[in-house]
Write an enzyme that holds these catalytic residues in place. Structure first.
Site, PDB file in Angstrom:
ATOM      1  CG  ASP A 106     -11.384 -10.134   5.600  1.00 48.39           C
ATOM      2  OD1 ASP A 106     -10.983  -8.987   5.896  1.00 48.39           O
ATOM      3  OD2 ASP A 106     -12.462 -10.349   5.020  1.00 48.39           O
ATOM      4  CE  LYS A 155      -6.757   4.281   4.316  1.00 49.06           C
ATOM      5  NZ  LYS A 155      -5.866   3.302   4.931  1.00 49.06           N
ATOM      6  CE1 TYR A 165      -7.905   4.396   0.904  1.00 47.96           C
ATOM      7  CE2 TYR A 165      -7.678   6.777   0.674  1.00 47.96           C
ATOM      8  CZ  TYR A 165      -7.102   5.540   0.876  1.00 47.96           C
ATOM      9  OH  TYR A 165      -5.749   5.431   1.066  1.00 47.96           O
TER      10      TYR A 165
HETATM   11  P1  NAP Z   1      -2.067  -1.811  -2.404  1.00 54.95           P
HETATM   12  O1  NAP Z   1      -0.866  -1.850  -3.269  1.00 54.95           O
HETATM   13  O2  NAP Z   1      -3.418  -1.882  -3.026  1.00 54.95           O
HETATM   14  O3  NAP Z   1      -1.945  -2.986  -1.303  1.00 54.95           O
HETATM   15  C1  NAP Z   1      -2.981  -3.215  -0.401  1.00 54.95           C
HETATM   16  C2  NAP Z   1      -2.649  -4.399   0.480  1.00 54.95           C
HETATM   17  O4  NAP Z   1      -3.760  -4.612   1.379  1.00 54.95           O
HETATM   18  C3  NAP Z   1      -2.456  -5.696  -0.306  1.00 54.95           C
HETATM   19  O5  NAP Z   1      -1.334  -6.373   0.242  1.00 54.95           O
HETATM   20  C4  NAP Z   1      -3.728  -6.493  -0.015  1.00 54.95           C
HETATM   21  O6  NAP Z   1      -3.455  -7.881   0.039  1.00 54.95           O
HETATM   22  C5  NAP Z   1      -4.070  -5.999   1.391  1.00 54.95           C
HETATM   23  N1  NAP Z   1      -5.467  -6.206   1.762  1.00 54.95           N
HETATM   24  C6  NAP Z   1      -6.582  -5.711   1.164  1.00 54.95           C
HETATM   25  N2  NAP Z   1      -7.687  -6.110   1.831  1.00 54.95           N
HETATM   26  C7  NAP Z   1      -7.254  -6.883   2.872  1.00 54.95           C
HETATM   27  C8  NAP Z   1      -7.914  -7.582   3.918  1.00 54.95           C
HETATM   28  N3  NAP Z   1      -9.253  -7.563   4.041  1.00 54.95           N
HETATM   29  N4  NAP Z   1      -7.161  -8.272   4.814  1.00 54.95           N
HETATM   30  C9  NAP Z   1      -5.812  -8.309   4.709  1.00 54.95           C
HETATM   31  N5  NAP Z   1      -5.133  -7.663   3.725  1.00 54.95           N
HETATM   32  C10 NAP Z   1      -5.848  -6.960   2.825  1.00 54.95           C
HETATM   33  O7  NAP Z   1      -2.072  -0.503  -1.490  1.00 54.95           O
HETATM   34  P2  NAP Z   1      -0.879   0.505  -1.059  1.00 54.95           P
HETATM   35  O8  NAP Z   1      -0.869   1.607  -2.012  1.00 54.95           O
HETATM   36  O9  NAP Z   1       0.357  -0.245  -0.747  1.00 54.95           O
HETATM   37  O10 NAP Z   1      -1.511   1.091   0.279  1.00 54.95           O
HETATM   38  C11 NAP Z   1      -1.151   0.626   1.564  1.00 54.95           C
HETATM   39  C12 NAP Z   1      -1.884   1.491   2.598  1.00 54.95           C
HETATM   40  O11 NAP Z   1      -1.529   2.857   2.415  1.00 54.95           O
HETATM   41  C13 NAP Z   1      -3.408   1.421   2.473  1.00 54.95           C
HETATM   42  O12 NAP Z   1      -3.989   1.476   3.755  1.00 54.95           O
HETATM   43  C14 NAP Z   1      -3.738   2.686   1.720  1.00 54.95           C
HETATM   44  O13 NAP Z   1      -5.045   3.127   1.968  1.00 54.95           O
HETATM   45  C15 NAP Z   1      -2.701   3.642   2.258  1.00 54.95           C
HETATM   46  N6  NAP Z   1      -2.402   4.775   1.393  1.00 54.95           N
HETATM   47  C16 NAP Z   1      -1.963   4.574   0.116  1.00 54.95           C
HETATM   48  C17 NAP Z   1      -1.680   5.684  -0.681  1.00 54.95           C
HETATM   49  C18 NAP Z   1      -1.157   5.548  -2.081  1.00 54.95           C
HETATM   50  O14 NAP Z   1      -0.959   6.584  -2.731  1.00 54.95           O
HETATM   51  N7  NAP Z   1      -0.918   4.376  -2.597  1.00 54.95           N
HETATM   52  C19 NAP Z   1      -1.852   6.981  -0.155  1.00 54.95           C
HETATM   53  C20 NAP Z   1      -2.323   7.131   1.134  1.00 54.95           C
HETATM   54  C21 NAP Z   1      -2.578   6.017   1.903  1.00 54.95           C
HETATM   55  P3  NAP Z   1      -4.159  -9.010  -0.871  1.00 54.95           P
HETATM   56  O15 NAP Z   1      -3.901  -8.673  -2.302  1.00 54.95           O
HETATM   57  O16 NAP Z   1      -3.524 -10.260  -0.417  1.00 54.95           O
HETATM   58  O17 NAP Z   1      -5.629  -8.927  -0.538  1.00 54.95           O
END
Ligand code: NAP
Length: 237
Positions: free
Chosen positions: A57, A153, A149
């Protein structure tokens, strides 16, 4: 010796794709995850002998510390950390649950503080390297329902600038990326937001993990860039 990159939250979405891209480029990759063990192990298997999956974590300093020790003991160096792990839970400000606010800040913001704190000494021992923090367009512009959020960020940008100032003398380059709206598990939680992002984009399309991971891979090859924020879609920042 092969360079070692750590990707937090690498079980799916952008983290998964970044791990795969870096693995393909010849990095040794440590994939961090929290709940999705099978998925993370599957990504590690896909990369092969140059990958390990590590449960931790990131919001817990002790777990982050153990993860950093484990990676350094295994490969003897650490060159890059991609702070990608993140969560969101949306609600209007006046209805926002205090515990959820704390949890989002704990993972998205303190998680990055934790990893920067514990990984930097190893990156310094390895002769310098990169820290890339995954921020968000919401952190710069705000977004209805995303008080916690977007605050987390936005704070990441301040953390990025300060880390770049403090760690430059050790040849650690610290940058942030606003990846743009990606149709990942997180992105798909709001169909409406996804449509709006598309509409607000000059190119009329969403971002995607493949392109973002290629950008991350390129940034890791640079020597002279630090303290910068890169927006990877076509909305005005
Ligand atoms: P996602 O599909 O929800 O994946 C999130 C990842 O974070 C999962 O692998 C999850 O793993 C891990 N995670 C969550 N809590 C954790 C913790 N406490 N310790 C370790 N791992 C943890 O998200 P995503 O869309 O790929 O986003 C990746 C990043 O990009 C994030 O920081 C997000 O805020 C940012 N972002 C995303 C978007 C978008 O449109 N999707 C836009 C802007 C920024 P587990 O399932 O194993 O917990």
């Amino acid at each position: 010796m092969k360079a070692v990159a750590v990707v937090t939250g690498a079980s799916r979405g952008l983290g998964r794709q970044t791990a795969l891209t870096l693995g393909r480029m010849g990095y040794r990759v440590a994939l961090n995850y929290l709940g999705s063990e099978e998925e993370a192990e599957e990504v590690a298997r896909e990369i092969g002998e140059n990958a390990i999956a590590i449960k931790a974590d990131v919001g817990d300093l002790e777990q982050a510390e153990k993860m950093a020790d484990k990676i350094y003991n295994k490969w003897g160096r650490i060159d890059a950390i991609i702070n990608n792990a993140g969560i969101t839970k949306d609600n209007l400000l006046i209805k926002f649950d205090e515990k959820e606010w704390d949890e989002i800040l704990r993972i998205n913001l303190k998680g990055c503080f934790n990893t920067i704190k514990v990984f930097s000494p190893f990156i310094i021992k390895s002769g310098g390297g990169h820290i890339i923090n995954i921020s968000s367009y919401s952190g710069v512009k705000g977004k209805e329902g995303q008080a916690a959020y977007s605050a987390s960020k936005a704070a990441l940008l301040g953390l990025t600038y300060t880390a770049a100032r403090e760690l430059g003398e050790y040849n650690i380059r610290v940058n942030a990326i606003l990846p743009g709206y990606m149709p990942t598990e997180m992105g798909k939680t709001s169909e409406k937001a996804m449509e709006k992002a598309k509409k607000d984009s000059f190119l009329g399309r969403l971002s995607n993990p493949e392109e973002v991971s290629e950008f991350i891979a390129h940034l890791l090859t640079t020597k002279n860039i630090t303290g910068q924020v890169f927006c990877l879609d076509s909305r005005i920042v």
